[in-house]
Design a protein around this motif. Structure first.
Motif, PDB file in Angstrom:
ATOM      1  N   PHE A 180      21.632  13.529 -10.442  1.00  0.00           N
ATOM      2  CA  PHE A 180      21.454  13.342  -8.886  1.00  0.00           C
ATOM      3  C   PHE A 180      22.593  12.802  -8.200  1.00  0.00           C
ATOM      4  CE2 PHE A 180      16.718  13.351 -10.144  1.00  0.00           C
ATOM      5  CZ  PHE A 180      16.506  14.789  -9.958  1.00  0.00           C
ATOM      6  N   ASP A 181      23.475  12.173  -8.704  1.00  0.00           N
ATOM      7  CA  ASP A 181      24.466  11.377  -8.135  1.00  0.00           C
ATOM      8  C   ASP A 181      25.901  12.605  -8.099  1.00  0.00           C
ATOM      9  OD1 ASP A 181      25.475  11.214 -10.699  1.00  0.00           O
ATOM     10  OD2 ASP A 181      25.484   9.083 -10.873  1.00  0.00           O
ATOM     11  N   GLY A 182      25.631  13.552  -8.677  1.00  0.00           N
ATOM     12  CA  GLY A 182      26.817  14.649  -8.865  1.00  0.00           C
ATOM     13  C   GLY A 182      27.553  14.518 -10.010  1.00  0.00           C
ATOM     14  N   THR A 183      27.394  13.549 -11.047  1.00  0.00           N
ATOM     15  CA  THR A 183      28.104  13.626 -12.320  1.00  0.00           C
ATOM     16  C   THR A 183      27.802  14.796 -13.157  1.00  0.00           C
ATOM     17  OG1 THR A 183      27.704  11.107 -12.348  1.00  0.00           O
ATOM     18  CG2 THR A 183      28.621  12.305 -14.331  1.00  0.00           C
ATOM     19  N   PRO A 184      28.946  15.499 -13.326  1.00  0.00           N
ATOM     20  CA  PRO A 184      28.746  16.754 -14.189  1.00  0.00           C
ATOM     21  C   PRO A 184      28.593  16.300 -15.449  1.00  0.00           C
ATOM     22  CG  PRO A 184      31.191  16.299 -13.797  1.00  0.00           C
ATOM     23  CD  PRO A 184      30.449  15.001 -13.047  1.00  0.00           C
ATOM     24  N   VAL A 185      27.595  16.920 -16.346  1.00  0.00           N
ATOM     25  CA  VAL A 185      27.475  16.711 -17.811  1.00  0.00           C
ATOM     26  C   VAL A 185      27.571  18.069 -18.602  1.00  0.00           C
ATOM     27  CG1 VAL A 185      25.753  15.992 -19.476  1.00  0.00           C
ATOM     28  CG2 VAL A 185      25.869  14.907 -17.172  1.00  0.00           C
ATOM     29  N   ASP A 186      28.323  18.031 -19.482  1.00  0.00           N
ATOM     30  CA  ASP A 186      28.532  19.349 -20.412  1.00  0.00           C
ATOM     31  C   ASP A 186      27.165  19.680 -21.398  1.00  0.00           C
ATOM     32  OD1 ASP A 186      31.028  19.910 -19.838  1.00  0.00           O
ATOM     33  OD2 ASP A 186      32.054  18.549 -21.249  1.00  0.00           O
ATOM     34  N   CYS A 187      26.500  20.876 -21.053  1.00  0.00           N
ATOM     35  CA  CYS A 187      25.382  20.784 -21.887  1.00  0.00           C
ATOM     36  C   CYS A 187      25.194  22.121 -22.904  1.00  0.00           C
ATOM     37  CB  CYS A 187      24.196  20.726 -21.016  1.00  0.00           C
ATOM     38  SG  CYS A 187      24.255  21.886 -19.834  1.00  0.00           S
ATOM     39  N   HIS A 188      24.274  22.196 -23.446  1.00  0.00           N
ATOM     40  CA  HIS A 188      24.130  23.412 -24.339  1.00  0.00           C
ATOM     41  C   HIS A 188      22.641  23.993 -23.802  1.00  0.00           C
ATOM     42  CE1 HIS A 188      27.153  22.395 -27.286  1.00  0.00           C
ATOM     43  NE2 HIS A 188      26.604  21.728 -27.779  1.00  0.00           N
ATOM     44  N   VAL A 189      22.606  25.162 -23.464  1.00  0.00           N
ATOM     45  CA  VAL A 189      21.721  25.765 -22.869  1.00  0.00           C
ATOM     46  C   VAL A 189      20.696  26.731 -24.024  1.00  0.00           C
ATOM     47  CG1 VAL A 189      20.718  27.275 -20.939  1.00  0.00           C
ATOM     48  CG2 VAL A 189      22.893  25.754 -20.805  1.00  0.00           C
ATOM     49  N   TYR A 190      19.496  26.576 -24.082  1.00  0.00           N
ATOM     50  CA  TYR A 190      18.692  27.298 -24.736  1.00  0.00           C
ATOM     51  C   TYR A 190      17.768  28.146 -23.908  1.00  0.00           C
ATOM     52  CZ  TYR A 190      20.027  24.339 -28.683  1.00  0.00           C
ATOM     53  OH  TYR A 190      20.776  23.456 -29.743  1.00  0.00           O
ATOM     54  N   ARG A 191      17.324  29.104 -24.719  1.00  0.00           N
ATOM     55  CA  ARG A 191      16.187  29.869 -24.028  1.00  0.00           C
ATOM     56  C   ARG A 191      14.996  30.201 -25.066  1.00  0.00           C
ATOM     57  NH1 ARG A 191      16.117  33.945 -27.848  1.00  0.00           N
ATOM     58  NH2 ARG A 191      18.021  35.032 -28.047  1.00  0.00           N
ATOM     59  N   LEU A 192      13.847  30.282 -24.458  1.00  0.00           N
ATOM     60  CA  LEU A 192      12.462  30.740 -25.104  1.00  0.00           C
ATOM     61  C   LEU A 192      11.909  31.821 -24.323  1.00  0.00           C
ATOM     62  CD1 LEU A 192      10.812  29.771 -27.259  1.00  0.00           C
ATOM     63  CD2 LEU A 192       9.514  28.577 -25.853  1.00  0.00           C
ATOM     64  N   THR A 193      12.104  33.213 -24.976  1.00  0.00           N
ATOM     65  CA  THR A 193      11.541  34.206 -24.348  1.00  0.00           C
ATOM     66  C   THR A 193       9.952  34.490 -24.956  1.00  0.00           C
ATOM     67  OG1 THR A 193      12.479  35.892 -26.175  1.00  0.00           O
ATOM     68  CG2 THR A 193      13.663  35.743 -24.082  1.00  0.00           C
ATOM     69  N   ARG A 194       9.255  35.297 -24.442  1.00  0.00           N
ATOM     70  CA  ARG A 194       8.008  35.425 -24.989  1.00  0.00           C
ATOM     71  C   ARG A 194       8.347  35.912 -26.509  1.00  0.00           C
ATOM     72  NH1 ARG A 194       2.938  35.871 -23.777  1.00  0.00           N
ATOM     73  NH2 ARG A 194       3.403  35.408 -21.452  1.00  0.00           N
ATOM     74  N   ALA A 195       9.211  36.852 -26.875  1.00  0.00           N
ATOM     75  CA  ALA A 195       9.265  37.408 -28.027  1.00  0.00           C
ATOM     76  C   ALA A 195      10.058  36.220 -28.890  1.00  0.00           C
ATOM     77  CB  ALA A 195      10.690  38.263 -28.032  1.00  0.00           C
ATOM     78  N   ASP A 196      10.669  35.331 -28.463  1.00  0.00           N
ATOM     79  CA  ASP A 196      10.911  33.812 -29.278  1.00  0.00           C
ATOM     80  C   ASP A 196       9.818  33.147 -29.713  1.00  0.00           C
ATOM     81  OD1 ASP A 196      13.865  34.614 -29.039  1.00  0.00           O
ATOM     82  OD2 ASP A 196      14.186  33.714 -27.101  1.00  0.00           O
ATOM     83  N   TRP A 197       8.998  32.842 -28.423  1.00  0.00           N
ATOM     84  CA  TRP A 197       7.882  32.165 -28.606  1.00  0.00           C
ATOM     85  C   TRP A 197       6.844  32.838 -29.810  1.00  0.00           C
ATOM     86  CZ3 TRP A 197       2.621  33.394 -27.014  1.00  0.00           C
ATOM     87  CH2 TRP A 197       1.956  32.592 -27.152  1.00  0.00           C
ATOM     88  N   THR A 198       6.721  34.214 -29.559  1.00  0.00           N
ATOM     89  CA  THR A 198       5.647  34.777 -30.569  1.00  0.00           C
ATOM     90  C   THR A 198       6.395  34.720 -32.090  1.00  0.00           C
ATOM     91  OG1 THR A 198       5.089  36.315 -28.808  1.00  0.00           O
ATOM     92  CG2 THR A 198       4.703  37.071 -31.229  1.00  0.00           C
TER      93      THR A 198
END
Length: 206
Positions: A180-198
């Motif tokens: 919220f203060d604008g500090t950038p953070v390197d991150c890994h992004v994940y996804r969960l599709t309906r197929a992944d969840w199933t």
């Protein structure tokens, strides 16, 4: 997709319910005031119980909205509130992140919905966060009829990534989000599709 709001959920060890202003002492004591817990979150540790109470009072008004999802994580055996978990259109919806998802063919019509969670330090490494996240993702795909979820964690916070993978999320790409203060953070992004969840639910049954 149909928004159904924050309804009470139960797991073998937990009750997920609405956070209430009277939960302020537990929230402040158990996680909101602890810099170790908030280190990789977008917000800073709370400086007083009054700050926590004011936040929960503001949140309580939002529960009337069907697209507001915010749960307390309560341990059944003790009744202690040890953390919180939410579903929001959040940091993965920053402009560059949205472009990345669009390039991957993601459906952005309903926004980029993301779980967020934090739990008090005494309850780390006991599977509580994974248990809560699995309950919330089940709720999203079954009762809210959602199509997919995104989730991201700071590269320097691999424990959060382990929670995501245990709940069925699949690594997708790297990105940068901002506190919220604008500090950038390197991150890994994940996804969960309906197929992944199933596929994850089927694996649980094996």
């Amino acid at each position: 997709m149909r928004h159904v709001g924050t309804q009470t959920l139960e797991t073998p060890r937990l009750v997920l319910r609405r956070l209430l202003p009277e939960d302020a002492p537990a929230m402040y004591r158990n996680w909101a005031s602890n810099p170790a817990v908030t280190r990789w979150l977008r917000w800073e540790p709370h400086k007083s119980l009054a700050e926590t109470y004011a936040l929960l009072t503001a949140w309580s008004v939002l529960y009337q909205n069907p697209d507001y999802y915010q749960w307390a994580i309560e341990v059944k055996a003790t009744g202690e509130v040890i953390g919180a978990i939410s579903l929001t259109v959040s940091c993965c919806a920053e402009p560059e992140a949205a472009k990345a998802w669009e390039a991957r063919g993601a459906d952005l019509k309903q926004g980029i919905w993301e779980p967020g969670y934090c739990i008090g330090q005494p309850w780390w490494n006991q599977g509580y966060t994974t248990e809560a996240l699995q309950a919330v993702t089940d709720y999203w795909f079954v009762r809210a009829e959602g199509c997919w979820l995104a989730c991201c964690h700071a590269v320097e916070n691999p424990a959060s990534g382990a929670v995501m993978r245990h709940a069925g999320f699949v690594y997708d790409h790297d990105a940068i989000y901002h506190k919220f203060d604008g500090t950038p953070v390197d991150c890994h992004v994940y996804r969960l599709t309906r197929a992944d969840w199933t596929a994850h639910k089927r694996k649980e049954l094996l």
